[in-house]
Design a protein around this motif. Sequence first.
Motif, PDB file in Angstrom:
ATOM      1  N   UNK A  42       1.914  -6.016  -1.302  1.00  0.00           N
ATOM      2  CA  UNK A  42       2.851  -6.626  -2.252  1.00  0.00           C
ATOM      3  C   UNK A  42       4.248  -6.023  -2.154  1.00  0.00           C
ATOM      4  N   UNK A  43       4.484  -5.217  -1.119  1.00  0.00           N
ATOM      5  CA  UNK A  43       5.756  -4.492  -1.015  1.00  0.00           C
ATOM      6  C   UNK A  43       6.626  -5.013   0.124  1.00  0.00           C
ATOM      7  N   UNK A  44       7.931  -5.063  -0.126  1.00  0.00           N
ATOM      8  CA  UNK A  44       8.898  -5.341   0.922  1.00  0.00           C
ATOM      9  C   UNK A  44       8.995  -4.125   1.838  1.00  0.00           C
ATOM     10  N   UNK A  45       9.460  -4.308   3.077  1.00  0.00           N
ATOM     11  CA  UNK A  45       9.529  -3.186   4.017  1.00  0.00           C
ATOM     12  C   UNK A  45      10.262  -1.962   3.477  1.00  0.00           C
ATOM     13  N   UNK A  46      11.351  -2.140   2.750  1.00  0.00           N
ATOM     14  CA  UNK A  46      12.105  -0.986   2.237  1.00  0.00           C
ATOM     15  C   UNK A  46      11.262  -0.175   1.263  1.00  0.00           C
ATOM     16  N   UNK A  47      10.553  -0.855   0.369  1.00  0.00           N
ATOM     17  CA  UNK A  47       9.696  -0.159  -0.590  1.00  0.00           C
ATOM     18  C   UNK A  47       8.528   0.514   0.119  1.00  0.00           C
ATOM     19  N   UNK A  48       8.038  -0.118   1.168  1.00  0.00           N
ATOM     20  CA  UNK A  48       6.951   0.458   1.949  1.00  0.00           C
ATOM     21  C   UNK A  48       7.401   1.750   2.633  1.00  0.00           C
ATOM     22  N   UNK A  54       7.136   9.297   0.869  1.00  0.00           N
ATOM     23  CA  UNK A  54       6.586  10.118  -0.214  1.00  0.00           C
ATOM     24  C   UNK A  54       5.194  10.645   0.145  1.00  0.00           C
ATOM     25  N   UNK A  55       4.355   9.778   0.720  1.00  0.00           N
ATOM     26  CA  UNK A  55       3.012  10.219   1.124  1.00  0.00           C
ATOM     27  C   UNK A  55       3.120  11.353   2.138  1.00  0.00           C
ATOM     28  N   UNK A  56       4.007  11.180   3.121  1.00  0.00           N
ATOM     29  CA  UNK A  56       4.142  12.204   4.168  1.00  0.00           C
ATOM     30  C   UNK A  56       4.752  13.496   3.634  1.00  0.00           C
ATOM     31  N   UNK A  57       5.433  13.394   2.500  1.00  0.00           N
ATOM     32  CA  UNK A  57       5.924  14.606   1.854  1.00  0.00           C
ATOM     33  C   UNK A  57       4.842  15.363   1.121  1.00  0.00           C
ATOM     34  N   UNK A  63      -3.686   8.890   6.951  1.00  0.00           N
ATOM     35  CA  UNK A  63      -3.847   7.941   5.858  1.00  0.00           C
ATOM     36  C   UNK A  63      -3.767   6.536   6.439  1.00  0.00           C
ATOM     37  N   UNK A  64      -4.094   5.563   5.615  1.00  0.00           N
ATOM     38  CA  UNK A  64      -4.193   4.170   6.054  1.00  0.00           C
ATOM     39  C   UNK A  64      -3.266   3.293   5.226  1.00  0.00           C
ATOM     40  N   UNK A  65      -2.700   2.260   5.851  1.00  0.00           N
ATOM     41  CA  UNK A  65      -1.928   1.248   5.139  1.00  0.00           C
ATOM     42  C   UNK A  65      -2.692  -0.077   5.214  1.00  0.00           C
ATOM     43  N   UNK A  66      -2.658  -0.845   4.131  1.00  0.00           N
ATOM     44  CA  UNK A  66      -3.395  -2.102   4.050  1.00  0.00           C
ATOM     45  C   UNK A  66      -2.465  -3.271   3.770  1.00  0.00           C
ATOM     46  N   UNK A  67      -2.776  -4.426   4.382  1.00  0.00           N
ATOM     47  CA  UNK A  67      -1.939  -5.623   4.223  1.00  0.00           C
ATOM     48  C   UNK A  67      -2.787  -6.882   4.101  1.00  0.00           C
ATOM     49  N   UNK A  68      -2.220  -7.886   3.450  1.00  0.00           N
ATOM     50  CA  UNK A  68      -2.796  -9.224   3.401  1.00  0.00           C
ATOM     51  C   UNK A  68      -2.258 -10.016   4.586  1.00  0.00           C
ATOM     52  N   UNK A  69      -3.136 -10.602   5.382  1.00  0.00           N
ATOM     53  CA  UNK A  69      -2.717 -11.470   6.488  1.00  0.00           C
ATOM     54  C   UNK A  69      -2.501 -12.867   5.912  1.00  0.00           C
TER      55      UNK A  69
END
Length: 344
Positions: A42-48, A54-57, A63-69
């Motif tokens: 549900x996120x635009x690329x900038x928010x992603x 933040x996660x990498x900090x 870790x894993x990222x998930x998306x809707x196709x």
Amino acid sequence: MEFSSLFKLPIIQGPMAGGATTPELVAAVSNAGALGSFAGSLLAPAALRTAVERIRGLTTQPFLLNFFVQRTPTPSPDEIRQGAELLRPVWESLGWTELPQPKQWCEDFDAQFDALLELRPAAASFTFGILDAVQVERLHAAGILTIGTVTTVEEALAWQSIGADAVIASGIEAGGHRGTFIGRQEDATLTAHELWPAVAQAVSIPVIAAGNIMNGADIRQALALGASAVQMGTAFLVTDESGIHPAYKGRLIDAEGQPTRQTRSFSGRYARGIENRFMRQMASVEAQVPLYPVQNALTGSIRAAAAKNNDTELMSLWAGTGVARARPMPAKQLIELLASELQS
């Protein structure tokens, strides 16, 4: 990277869209030896990019990222009007004279995919659809393991045929949206204990079990039925780091005796959650609402108002059938408890 190197414990925290998977939750899970997952759908690329930074900090672990196709739809004015009309009893109960029109129907998947390749997480999972072989090759070239969500054996074989590294076999008991992409969603009715071994026997890639997994005994059972790991969503919704609305979290913690069921009223795609007034009010017309993501966008203003008013009767209270067994605690503590139970 091999699939088995993603985690020390065979536990993946489910990537639950809508703000549940905060960077703090993802990092806490990965730091504890499991695999944290962040919902980018549900996120635009900038928010992603901001979230991943933040996660990498907070963690150096995978870790894993998930998306809707999905493709951005172009609904007709009539479809939009009809969708709004079906929702009239709900929005009129809020005192509105009309349903606010959404600014967009969904995020652009192609832009999200480009951002994913740029961000290079250890793994990415996908649901609602399937990639093509070229997209999988691009992910592999970027060092990203590719995982598809399936609800049938046919879907698992489809993901394997295009080079996926693993599949998540999601039984009917799982909370949130169904990932069905071949055939009708209402026909994908296999229980977790039917689906997991069937998929494990049909494919040669690792199978991740999902659906009503709440404790170590459940994990052991999934592994015994052929899974290489499990994905747990509902169990992590009540953790301290979960980003869901406090009133929603309260309903999950006090879920004893509250039934869950599937509905397409909120989003236009079948999803399991705790039954509430919205579900009951829309039950007679839910087969008529627009497909995802149009219905999801149309109900966005209603759900936002519900959050502002602390009104769980109009929120989408996604949860699996095992919600009454959820245990509120910090994510690190939950992972430690699951590890202990897994060994007992």
